[in-house]
Write a protein that holds these residues in place. Sequence first.
Motif, PDB file in Angstrom:
ATOM      1  N   LEU A 178       0.844  -1.186   0.000  1.00  0.00           N
ATOM      2  CA  LEU A 178       0.000   0.000   0.000  1.00  0.00           C
ATOM      3  C   LEU A 178       0.883   1.241   0.000  1.00  0.00           C
ATOM      4  O   LEU A 178       1.989   1.224   0.537  1.00  0.00           O
ATOM      5  N   ALA A 179       0.381   2.303  -0.623  1.00  0.00           N
ATOM      6  CA  ALA A 179       1.100   3.566  -0.580  1.00  0.00           C
ATOM      7  C   ALA A 179       1.200   4.036   0.865  1.00  0.00           C
ATOM      8  O   ALA A 179       0.240   3.953   1.638  1.00  0.00           O
ATOM      9  N   LYS A 180       2.396   4.541   1.237  1.00  0.00           N
ATOM     10  CA  LYS A 180       2.573   4.985   2.618  1.00  0.00           C
ATOM     11  C   LYS A 180       1.666   6.167   2.935  1.00  0.00           C
ATOM     12  O   LYS A 180       1.102   6.263   4.030  1.00  0.00           O
ATOM     13  N   SER A 181       1.511   7.064   1.986  1.00  0.00           N
ATOM     14  CA  SER A 181       0.625   8.212   2.154  1.00  0.00           C
ATOM     15  C   SER A 181      -0.603   8.026   1.278  1.00  0.00           C
ATOM     16  O   SER A 181      -0.483   8.003   0.049  1.00  0.00           O
ATOM     17  N   PRO A 182      -1.802   7.857   1.847  1.00  0.00           N
ATOM     18  CA  PRO A 182      -3.003   7.641   1.025  1.00  0.00           C
ATOM     19  C   PRO A 182      -3.316   8.874   0.191  1.00  0.00           C
ATOM     20  O   PRO A 182      -3.113  10.011   0.639  1.00  0.00           O
ATOM     21  N   PRO A 183      -3.815   8.683  -1.022  1.00  0.00           N
ATOM     22  CA  PRO A 183      -4.139   9.827  -1.886  1.00  0.00           C
ATOM     23  C   PRO A 183      -5.327  10.646  -1.381  1.00  0.00           C
ATOM     24  O   PRO A 183      -5.470  11.806  -1.723  1.00  0.00           O
ATOM     25  N   PHE A 184      -6.201  10.029  -0.560  1.00  0.00           N
ATOM     26  CA  PHE A 184      -7.362  10.734  -0.025  1.00  0.00           C
ATOM     27  C   PHE A 184      -7.395  10.552   1.489  1.00  0.00           C
ATOM     28  O   PHE A 184      -7.277   9.429   1.981  1.00  0.00           O
ATOM     29  N   ARG A 185      -7.549  11.643   2.222  1.00  0.00           N
ATOM     30  CA  ARG A 185      -7.585  11.592   3.684  1.00  0.00           C
ATOM     31  C   ARG A 185      -8.923  12.125   4.201  1.00  0.00           C
ATOM     32  O   ARG A 185      -9.526  13.014   3.590  1.00  0.00           O
ATOM     33  N   ASN A 186      -9.349  11.585   5.351  1.00  0.00           N
ATOM     34  CA  ASN A 186     -10.556  12.077   6.034  1.00  0.00           C
ATOM     35  C   ASN A 186     -11.746  12.148   5.078  1.00  0.00           C
ATOM     36  O   ASN A 186     -12.451  13.163   4.993  1.00  0.00           O
ATOM     37  N   VAL A 187     -11.966  11.060   4.353  1.00  0.00           N
ATOM     38  CA  VAL A 187     -13.044  11.010   3.372  1.00  0.00           C
ATOM     39  C   VAL A 187     -14.364  10.739   4.082  1.00  0.00           C
ATOM     40  O   VAL A 187     -14.458   9.869   4.953  1.00  0.00           O
ATOM     41  N   THR A 188     -15.396  11.449   3.710  1.00  0.00           N
ATOM     42  CA  THR A 188     -16.710  11.243   4.320  1.00  0.00           C
ATOM     43  C   THR A 188     -17.426  10.067   3.672  1.00  0.00           C
ATOM     44  O   THR A 188     -17.110   9.664   2.546  1.00  0.00           O
ATOM     45  N   VAL A 189     -18.411   9.535   4.383  1.00  0.00           N
ATOM     46  CA  VAL A 189     -19.209   8.437   3.847  1.00  0.00           C
ATOM     47  C   VAL A 189     -19.962   8.891   2.603  1.00  0.00           C
ATOM     48  O   VAL A 189     -20.125   8.132   1.637  1.00  0.00           O
ATOM     49  N   GLU A 190     -20.395  10.141   2.593  1.00  0.00           N
ATOM     50  CA  GLU A 190     -21.104  10.666   1.425  1.00  0.00           C
ATOM     51  C   GLU A 190     -20.198  10.660   0.196  1.00  0.00           C
ATOM     52  O   GLU A 190     -20.625  10.313  -0.906  1.00  0.00           O
ATOM     53  N   THR A 191     -18.928  11.012   0.389  1.00  0.00           N
ATOM     54  CA  THR A 191     -17.976  10.998  -0.726  1.00  0.00           C
ATOM     55  C   THR A 191     -17.764   9.583  -1.239  1.00  0.00           C
ATOM     56  O   THR A 191     -17.681   9.348  -2.453  1.00  0.00           O
ATOM     57  N   LEU A 192     -17.678   8.616  -0.320  1.00  0.00           N
ATOM     58  CA  LEU A 192     -17.504   7.226  -0.735  1.00  0.00           C
ATOM     59  C   LEU A 192     -18.698   6.760  -1.562  1.00  0.00           C
ATOM     60  O   LEU A 192     -18.535   6.022  -2.545  1.00  0.00           O
TER      61      LEU A 192
END
Length: 378
Positions: A178-192
């Motif tokens: 896995l990438a050490k730094s995720p491309p998306f942080r603190n993603v909301t359920v609505e965004t998912l």
Amino acid sequence: MQKVFVGIMAGAVNEKVLTVVRAVIDFVYYAQLHSHTTRTLSALQHSLETFHQHKDIFVDLEIREHFDIPKLHSIQHYIDSIVALGSADGYNTESPERLHIDFAKEAYRASNKRDYTEQMAVWLQRQEAMFLRTAYLTWLHPKGLVQDVVDDELLDDEPSDSEEETHLTDFAVVQYRLAKSPPFRNVTVETLAIQHGAVDFLPAFREVISVRLPFNRYISSNQMITNRIRTTPTRLARGRHPSVPANFDTALVIENPEEYRPSSSLNGLRVAQVRVIFNLPRQFGEFRHPLAYIEWFTPLGTPDRVTGMHLVKRSTRAHRRNAEIISVDRIVRSCHLMAKCGREVDRGWTTDNVLEEAAAFWVNPYITVDEFVMTWSW
């Protein structure tokens, strides 16, 4: 093109034509194996016999006038040649050219360039001794050696933000990066739900929190195959950069751990589309591995009689897609689905929407030789 021939032909031609096409493709894939047994050679022979038994359909349909083709004569000698000389991948100069690098160029570079012949011989003797020692340790402690190697790599070479981290899984045969730094942080359920299509994330999340993902350990295998599984939403055009369509890849996932055995066909596996790979905030508890939101396809049943491929559809529960959150160590490898077509292909299908628009899919074993070997049990 041979990777998709059988899937495209299924439904577009009659059974006799498809039988001949599959026999030829199977022969090509069996011939590519790096090692053979009596069973693989029998399968190779069976494919050839099936082709010759049914090939006259092309003459009957006036597609060809004859089969006096030199290549069709030469393939009759494949089995005898493999028995006498080894697998067919060793019949070119690729191996000796590679050995020239390992045994000559690398050995010369290791010397001080003076009286190098004797130094090269000593260097090669030491390399061989190290190889034999490593082979013995691998045989003696296969699992422990893999663990030591991975631990050493993680300790000695700390990954940067752009590099990847390697993890051993509870299903020890499966490792993931896995990438050490995720491309998306603190993603909301609505965004998912909107960008990833994870519309039932909350119900699946409640279930995984209540179950807390039980873990077990299984016998490992030293053979590892690297796959990439993407879960990227659509990227809108920005400046001179064009828009990028979403990619939510399909994969073979361990559904029944008791039936799953590494490198033993598809037992215990099921196809799923991976929508999200994520970590949870710590207030939800400690998870040993990242999690994945997936949407199941129907279980793998008996392969189709003519194509030999498995046919799957979207799995549903209460008229909604059957979704679940799993630990990523249950994802074994990517897989390739091909939309089931009839005489004509739906012109509205594209690579971006076919997984959403098609009703049924072939699990394509011809996408790689490894997939072919895993799918077909001889």
